[in-house]
Design a protein around this motif. Structure first.
Motif, short mmCIF file in Angstrom:
data_model
loop_
_atom_site.label_atom_id
_atom_site.label_comp_id
_atom_site.label_asym_id
_atom_site.label_seq_id
_atom_site.Cartn_x
_atom_site.Cartn_y
_atom_site.Cartn_z
N THR A 50 46.09 62.15 75.09
CA THR A 50 45.65 60.61 75.16
C THR A 50 44.90 60.32 73.79
OG1 THR A 50 45.77 60.66 77.53
CG2 THR A 50 44.62 58.90 76.40
N LYS A 53 46.95 60.06 70.91
CA LYS A 53 47.58 58.99 70.45
C LYS A 53 46.80 57.72 70.34
CE LYS A 53 51.24 60.09 74.05
NZ LYS A 53 51.76 59.90 75.32
N ARG A 54 45.50 57.73 70.53
CA ARG A 54 44.46 56.73 70.18
C ARG A 54 44.23 56.82 68.69
NH1 ARG A 54 39.18 56.51 73.38
NH2 ARG A 54 40.44 56.84 75.00
N GLY A 84 37.29 56.86 67.27
CA GLY A 84 38.00 56.95 68.93
C GLY A 84 36.92 57.25 69.76
#
Length: 94
Positions: A50, A53-54, A84
């Motif tokens: 996750t 992807k960020r 992030g």
């Protein structure tokens, strides 16, 4: 008994004489960033996939980022990782 040639010198000067100052500094900076990112992932229950992807690194870039012993990570990846986790990466010359 021979006198210690490093007595009274700074640790940085010792590392410089040994030819490892740059490497030690890079690893120390990298360890702080890796630790901050890892703590963020745990505290916020965010999976590595996750987070990747960020911030859009490759899987290998993210693995290098989270490996505190590996200083081979680009400045761009470090900046993205800091953003992030809601922080800014700041560089200073002193």
């Amino acid at each position: 008994m021979a006198a210690n040639k490093h007595l009274g010198s700074s640790f940085d000067s010792f590392l410089e004489e040994e030819g490892v100052l740059d490497e030690v500094e890079a690893i120390a900076i990298k360890r702080v960033l890796a630790s901050e990112v890892a703590a963020y992932l745990v505290a916020n229950d965010v999976r590595k996939a996750t987070f990747a992807k960020r911030i859009h690194p490759s899987r290998s870039q993210l693995d290098r980022l989270l490996d505190a012993e590996n200083p081979s990570v680009t400045l761009q990846t470090m900046v993205k990782a800091a953003r992030g986790i809601g922080k800014r990466l700041e560089l200073r010359l002193g």
